[in-house]
Scaffold this motif. Sequence first.
Motif, PDB file in Angstrom:
ATOM      1  N   ILE A  59      -7.983  -0.043  -7.215  1.00 15.69           N
ATOM      2  CA  ILE A  59      -7.185   0.980  -6.538  1.00 15.69           C
ATOM      3  C   ILE A  59      -5.759   0.945  -7.069  1.00 15.69           C
ATOM      4  CG2 ILE A  59      -6.346   1.797  -4.309  1.00 15.69           C
ATOM      5  CD1 ILE A  59      -8.770   0.394  -3.066  1.00 15.69           C
ATOM      6  N   THR A  76      -4.110   5.953   0.659  1.00 17.39           N
ATOM      7  CA  THR A  76      -4.486   4.781  -0.135  1.00 17.39           C
ATOM      8  C   THR A  76      -5.152   3.735   0.747  1.00 17.39           C
ATOM      9  OG1 THR A  76      -2.597   5.194  -1.587  1.00 17.39           O
ATOM     10  CG2 THR A  76      -3.627   3.038  -1.741  1.00 17.39           C
ATOM     11  N   ILE A 109      -8.690   4.863   1.276  1.00 17.24           N
ATOM     12  CA  ILE A 109      -9.465   4.581   0.059  1.00 17.24           C
ATOM     13  C   ILE A 109      -9.766   3.097  -0.036  1.00 17.24           C
ATOM     14  CG2 ILE A 109      -9.383   4.628  -2.465  1.00 17.24           C
ATOM     15  CD1 ILE A 109      -7.716   7.228  -2.197  1.00 17.24           C
ATOM     16  N   LEU A 110      -8.773   2.264   0.314  1.00 13.70           N
ATOM     17  CA  LEU A 110      -8.981   0.821   0.330  1.00 13.70           C
ATOM     18  C   LEU A 110     -10.083   0.437   1.312  1.00 13.70           C
ATOM     19  CD1 LEU A 110      -8.168  -2.118  -0.353  1.00 13.70           C
ATOM     20  CD2 LEU A 110      -6.499  -1.952   1.499  1.00 13.70           C
ATOM     21  N   GLY A 145      -2.861   2.457  -5.923  1.00 15.64           N
ATOM     22  CA  GLY A 145      -1.746   2.355  -4.981  1.00 15.64           C
ATOM     23  C   GLY A 145      -1.748   1.106  -4.131  1.00 15.64           C
ATOM     24  N   PHE A 146      -2.633   0.178  -4.422  1.00 16.69           N
ATOM     25  CA  PHE A 146      -2.764  -1.056  -3.651  1.00 16.69           C
ATOM     26  C   PHE A 146      -2.448  -2.231  -4.564  1.00 16.69           C
ATOM     27  CE2 PHE A 146      -5.817  -4.462  -2.217  1.00 16.69           C
ATOM     28  CZ  PHE A 146      -5.106  -4.838  -1.098  1.00 16.69           C
ATOM     29  N   ILE A 152       0.878  -1.174   0.000  1.00 15.90           N
ATOM     30  CA  ILE A 152       0.000   0.000   0.000  1.00 15.90           C
ATOM     31  C   ILE A 152       0.911   1.219   0.000  1.00 15.90           C
ATOM     32  CG2 ILE A 152      -1.759   1.285   1.275  1.00 15.90           C
ATOM     33  CD1 ILE A 152      -2.725  -1.338   2.449  1.00 15.90           C
ATOM     34  N   ASP A 153       0.632   2.171  -0.903  1.00 12.31           N
ATOM     35  CA  ASP A 153       1.506   3.337  -1.054  1.00 12.31           C
ATOM     36  C   ASP A 153       1.540   4.230   0.177  1.00 12.31           C
ATOM     37  OD1 ASP A 153       2.337   2.559  -3.525  1.00 12.31           O
ATOM     38  OD2 ASP A 153       0.998   3.888  -4.621  1.00 12.31           O
TER      39      ASP A 153
END
Length: 110
Positions: free
Chosen positions: A81, A31, A34-35, A83-84, A26-27
């Motif tokens: 997503i 993120t 959002i996840l 960044g995941f 995960i960034d």
Amino acid sequence: MGFIIKLLLTGAAAMLAAYVLPGVSIDGFLTALILALVLAVLNAIVRPILVFLTIPVTILTLGLFLLVINAVIILLADYLIAGFAVDGFIWALLFSLVLSVITAILDMIF
């Protein structure tokens, strides 16, 4: 207010689970938030449909197929997503289990 706290706890749990598992990345915390939001939406909309469609298999496996559905939800979130990232089905399954355990512990604490 409770939903926002639940999202924050799930985001923190996702960051911790990604730190523990090398196949998941995960960034940043945004993120992860959002996840958490995407997982909440997927669990509210897609999961009941998948559970309904797989009732015979779920009964046959005594409920263990629900773990597969959780992994599919994680892989779908990976697709949605940017960044995941999850490296595969096994990592999605492990991430789902670790995320559930960490979220349950954090829910008990807070």
